[in-house]
Design a protein around this motif. Structure first.
Motif, mmCIF file in Angstrom:
data_model
loop_
_atom_site.group_PDB
_atom_site.id
_atom_site.type_symbol
_atom_site.label_atom_id
_atom_site.label_comp_id
_atom_site.label_asym_id
_atom_site.label_seq_id
_atom_site.Cartn_x
_atom_site.Cartn_y
_atom_site.Cartn_z
ATOM 1 N N ILE A 1 -0.929 -16.469 15.176
ATOM 2 C CA ILE A 1 -1.328 -17.359 16.291
ATOM 3 C C ILE A 1 -3.171 -16.830 16.773
ATOM 4 C CG2 ILE A 1 -1.297 -18.039 18.817
ATOM 5 C CD1 ILE A 1 0.587 -19.374 16.785
ATOM 6 N N ARG A 2 -2.920 -15.722 16.235
ATOM 7 C CA ARG A 2 -4.218 -15.085 17.221
ATOM 8 C C ARG A 2 -5.360 -15.388 15.453
ATOM 9 N NH1 ARG A 2 -7.156 -10.143 14.620
ATOM 10 N NH2 ARG A 2 -8.533 -9.454 16.526
ATOM 11 N N SER A 3 -4.693 -15.841 14.280
ATOM 12 C CA SER A 3 -5.506 -15.481 13.208
ATOM 13 C C SER A 3 -5.635 -17.434 13.463
ATOM 14 C CB SER A 3 -5.146 -15.263 12.177
ATOM 15 O OG SER A 3 -5.530 -15.988 10.953
ATOM 16 N N GLU A 4 -4.678 -18.072 13.793
ATOM 17 C CA GLU A 4 -5.167 -19.982 13.823
ATOM 18 C C GLU A 4 -6.545 -20.143 15.308
ATOM 19 O OE1 GLU A 4 -1.556 -21.444 14.769
ATOM 20 O OE2 GLU A 4 -0.696 -20.745 12.577
ATOM 21 N N LEU A 5 -6.167 -19.166 16.301
ATOM 22 C CA LEU A 5 -7.368 -19.405 17.056
ATOM 23 C C LEU A 5 -8.336 -18.695 16.675
ATOM 24 C CD1 LEU A 5 -5.364 -17.706 20.087
ATOM 25 C CD2 LEU A 5 -6.608 -20.366 19.775
ATOM 26 N N PHE B 1 -7.010 -23.210 23.393
ATOM 27 C CA PHE B 1 -6.172 -21.954 24.236
ATOM 28 C C PHE B 1 -4.855 -22.765 24.143
ATOM 29 C CE2 PHE B 1 -8.253 -17.699 25.079
ATOM 30 C CZ PHE B 1 -7.722 -17.541 24.166
ATOM 31 N N ALA B 2 -5.570 -24.006 25.113
ATOM 32 C CA ALA B 2 -4.515 -25.164 25.843
ATOM 33 C C ALA B 2 -4.072 -25.687 24.339
ATOM 34 C CB ALA B 2 -5.276 -26.385 25.967
ATOM 35 N N GLU B 3 -4.877 -26.257 23.128
ATOM 36 C CA GLU B 3 -4.020 -26.941 22.098
ATOM 37 C C GLU B 3 -3.621 -26.278 21.642
ATOM 38 O OE1 GLU B 3 -7.589 -27.864 19.460
ATOM 39 O OE2 GLU B 3 -8.760 -28.546 21.218
ATOM 40 N N LYS B 4 -2.835 -24.529 21.309
ATOM 41 C CA LYS B 4 -1.738 -24.090 20.443
ATOM 42 C C LYS B 4 -0.364 -24.369 21.050
ATOM 43 C CE LYS B 4 -3.158 -22.983 16.699
ATOM 44 N NZ LYS B 4 -3.491 -23.555 15.560
#
Length: 813
Positions: free
Chosen positions: A750-754, A709-712
């Motif tokens: 963003i959910r897909s990237e995570l 989460f922090a990297e995004k």
């Protein structure tokens, strides 16, 4: 009588008598002024029937307007005096019945009554004189319109008729003799008065004219260009100010050159009295022809494409520039010819022939300009097989062609004055339109440059008066709109000036066409219908211009979002349409009181057949006012989700994920439940659900989640991300994680990237990830399956010796 009351009466008398004495000279002065105004008005009325030309009528109109202003000033002067006298009467109070007042009080009442009567009479007289002056001005305008109609309807003989040519030939000896005498008068004056002093004066005048036309003009061009480049404020105002500068010097220098030559001739006594009027006309026409030429040059700027105001290319500018010279030359020679014929007093056939030639040249010039514009427009099309659609230009070009054909046909039929008036009016209208374009461009650029947040004046207003930048920009836009509206009104009056005293005279001319027919209490005539249609088109054009100004100029300077701007635009649009229709009906003679019957009949239809339309219309107004849904919102209706793109009065357009448009009636948005995901807190939530075996390091899994989460950078710090263990089932820990992004539209990518990142990290760390286990229990037999025979004694559920935690099979074993 009470001594105190007597003392008060004496004090009032002592203060009122001097004031009344001061009022009497003022009232007498105003009365004398009104007497002179009444006499002047009578003289104007006597002179109106014998005034035959425009100059004489304009002089009478100016005198009548002066009388009207005198009457208005008298009313303004006497109104405060009347208020003072009435205040004194109120202070004195009404006389008490049966009580004998002191002589001083009775005297004061008498003086105040006389003063009030005199002032009231003077005010009424002034108002009456003002009304009579207004009527006199209207009568002068009506006389002008009547004479104009007579001139336009006069048939002087067709140029194709042998009779007309025969009349010209018959009058030619007398006309040529008059022209010869006119020329010989000036030659004789020139020969008699020409000496060394006159020659020096003429030489100085010619040299001054040459200096004005060549070196001074070039130097001023360079000065204006350098100033606009190096010192003028940045932006569009440089171009418009430079174009205006070219028009000013291009008009003034040739005009003053002609004035210098004429002045030198007059200074040397070389101009005869008969030619003095010709010299004044020559100077005036020189100024106007120079203005036309410089206006065309300033707008086209053939060799300076970066400074050009008109959105055209170099080829179009090169092709159109010669026509401005032709127009200037035609105006100069044509008006000089007509003026010369008037001064000489040529015969009617010769004058009609000259007017026909001038009208024909105007028609040919306008036709050539239209042909050139058509060719340029066709050449500029990217695909000639698919012509561009520009309805306004096509309509204007078609109307001009029709007017030219009508003027040409009228000239051939013998209505030469009509053809000349129409042809010159078209050229005059083009000149006024070009001037209006230049002035509106310069006004808009100047207002929006001087009154902008980035300008010195805007920064001073911000720092000195606390006006924010948006307000400064709005003031600039509003001031520009007001100034341009005034320019449009002035241009409208200038366009109609050739038809008399302005717009009013033109409409009075159209109003005398026919009496019309009466239907009920409404009189419908051809003039009323045309006037109503014209008013409707003008009102709709004003509405479209206002909407264009709101969308492109004013609303972008405000702090409103796209939805609020759309609401203001739509409300202004429909309000403008309603106002335009009501204004048009009013011009037709149908007032609001007559519309009440029609609206009452429509209400029956609305109650039965238009319920859905009315419901959607009212719902649209509620949406525009309350704004539960606005432009740009992400909404979900049923199983459809998309962005709101447009809110109309009847329906709302929503663009869904596959780029198609969903048309939703407004009543659906008001009466049914919808989910607006960007109304209150326009942030998106990401939810991740998965499970891992209990043998894995759950803290490490949690740390990897927070690190992902922090990297995004798209994941927001506030609200902060959350990681929960939702439950433990079948030896696996179920994680339920939440993170937040700036917009709901960003949640899915963003959910897909995570997920990609976490799955890769879990695989590298050797952590097994799975979905949440699903438990299914069957209660009772399946439908259609046989029921097995069981002994109640062998039923495991009824065996008291079985451990409740054991499997029935194990218990039996």
């Amino acid at each position: 009588m009470n001594p105190l009351r007597y003392l008060v009466a004496l004090l009032l008398l002592a203060t009122a008598l001097p004031a009344i004495a001061q009022d009497e000279p003022k009232v007498a002065t105003v009365a004398a002024t009104l007497t002179k105004a009444s006499t002047e008005l009578q003289a104007i009325d006597d002179a109106t029937p014998v005034a035959r030309d425009d100059k004489a009528r304009q002089a009478l109109r100016d005198r009548a307007q002066a009388v009207q202003e005198t009457a208005a000033e008298a009313v303004r002067t006497l109104t405060p005096e009347m208020a003072l006298v009435q205040a004194r009467v109120a202070e004195l109070g009404a006389a008490t019945p049966g009580v004998v007042e002191a002589p001083e009080i009775r005297q004061q009442r008498r003086l105040l009554a006389q003063s009030q009567s005199a002032i009231d009479s003077a005010i009424k007289r002034a108002k009456l004189i003002g009304i009579e002056a207004k009527q006199q001005i209207d009568d002068i305008g009506a006389a002008e319109a009547e004479e104009l109609g007579q001139q336009l309807s006069e048939n002087t003989g067709s140029p194709l008729s042998p009779t007309s040519w025969a009349a010209i030939v018959d009058h030619f000896p007398r006309d040529s003799a008059r022209l010869k005498r006119f020329a010989e008068t000036e030659l004789r004056q020139f020969g008699q008065r020409f000496d060394r002093r006159a020659a020096i004066g003429l030489l100085i005048g010619v040299l001054a004219a040459l200096v004005l036309l060549v070196p001074l003009r070039r130097w001023l061009h360079g000065v204006g260009r350098r100033y606009a480049t190096n010192h003028a404020p940045g932006g569009r105002v440089r171009r418009s100010a430079y174009a205006l500068w070219l028009v000013v010097i291009g008009t003034a220098l040739p005009g003053f050159a002609a004035l210098a030559i004429v002045a030198s001739l007059r200074w040397g006594g070389l101009v005869s009295p008969a030619w003095s009027r010709f010299g004044a006309i020559f100077v005036g026409i020189s100024f106007f022809a120079a203005f036309v030429s410089s206006l065309g040059g300033a707008l086209l700027l053939r060799n300076q494409s970066t400074w050009r105001l008109l959105p055209i290319g170099d080829a179009a500018a090169q092709a159109l520039r010669p026509y401005s010279w032709m127009a200037a030359a035609l105006i100069f020679l044509g008006q000089l010819l007509i003026a010369t014929n008037m001064l000489i007093g040529v015969s009617a056939p010769a004058s009609s022939a000259a007017n026909a030639v001038v009208a024909l040249l105007h028609i040919v010039l306008l036709g050539a300009i239209l042909v050139t514009l058509g060719r340029l427009r066709a050449a500029a099309l990217p695909d000639p097989a698919k012509p561009a659609r520009n309805t306004l230009l096509a309509i204007v070009a078609t109307l001009v062609w029709l007017v030219l054909l009508v003027a040409f046909g009228a000239g051939l039929l013998g209505y030469v004055n009509f053809a000349l008036k129409v042809a010159t009016w078209l050229v005059w209208g083009a000149i006024v339109g070009a001037t209006l374009y230049l002035m509106m461009t310069f006004t808009d650029d100047a207002c929006r440059t001087l009154l902008s947040s980035g300008n010195r004046l805007g920064r001073s207003a911000n720092s000195g008066f606390g006006v924010d930048n948006k307000t400064v920009d709005q003031i600039g836009v509003l001031l520009s709109a007001v100034m341009r509206l005034l320019l449009i009104l002035l241009a409208a009056g200038a366009v109609m000036a050739p038809f008399g005293a302005g717009v009013g005279s033109a409409f009075e001319l159209f109003g005398t066409v026919a009496n019309g027919i009466t239907v009920g209490q409404v009189t419908i005539s051809p003039g009323a219908v045309l006037r109503s249609v014209a008013v409707l088109f003008v009102a709709l054009a004003i509405m479209r211009g206002l909407q264009h100004w709101l969308v492109n100029s004013y609303l972008p300077t405000t702090a409103m979002d796209a939805g609020a701007q759309n609401s203001v635009t739509m409300v202004a649009r429909y309000a403008g349409i309603i106002a335009a229709v009501l204004w048009s009906l009013g011009a037709l003679g149908i007032g609001m009181e007559k519309l009440a019957v029609v609206l009452g009949a429509l209400s029956v239809g609305i109650g039965f057949g238009l319920q859905a339309i009315t419901q959607n219309f009212v719902s649209g107004l509620i949406l525009l006012a309350e704004r539960p849904v606005k432009i740009g919102d992400l909404v979900r209706i049923g199983n459809m989700e998309g962005d709101v793109k447009r809110i109309n009065v009847r329906s709302t357009e929503i663009e869904v994920a596959d780029r198609s448009t969903l048309i939703v009636p407004n009543s659906e948005l008001i009466t049914k439940t919808i989910q607006n995901m960007t109304l209150a807190a326009p942030i998106g939530r990401i939810q991740l659900q998965f499970s891992v075996p209990l043998e894995e390091d759950l803290d490490a899994v949690r740390a990897m989640l927070f690190a992902a989460f922090a990297e995004k950078h798209e994941v927001l710090d506030n609200p902060e991300s959350k990681v929960f263990i939702d439950s433990i089932d079948a030896g696996r820990a179920k994680f339920n994680c939440f993170a937040y992004v700036a917009s709901p539209r960003d949640a899915y990518p963003i959910r897909s990237e995570l997920l990609f990142t976490l799955l890769r990290q879990f695989r590298e760390a050797g952590i097994e990830v799975g979905t949440t286990a699903t438990k299914m229990e069957l209660v009772g037999p399946l439908p259609g399956s046989p029921v097995p025979d069981q002994n109640p004694d062998q039923n495991p559920d009824q065996n008291p010796d079985r451990n409740p935690g054991q499997n029935p099979d194990q218990n039996r074993a």
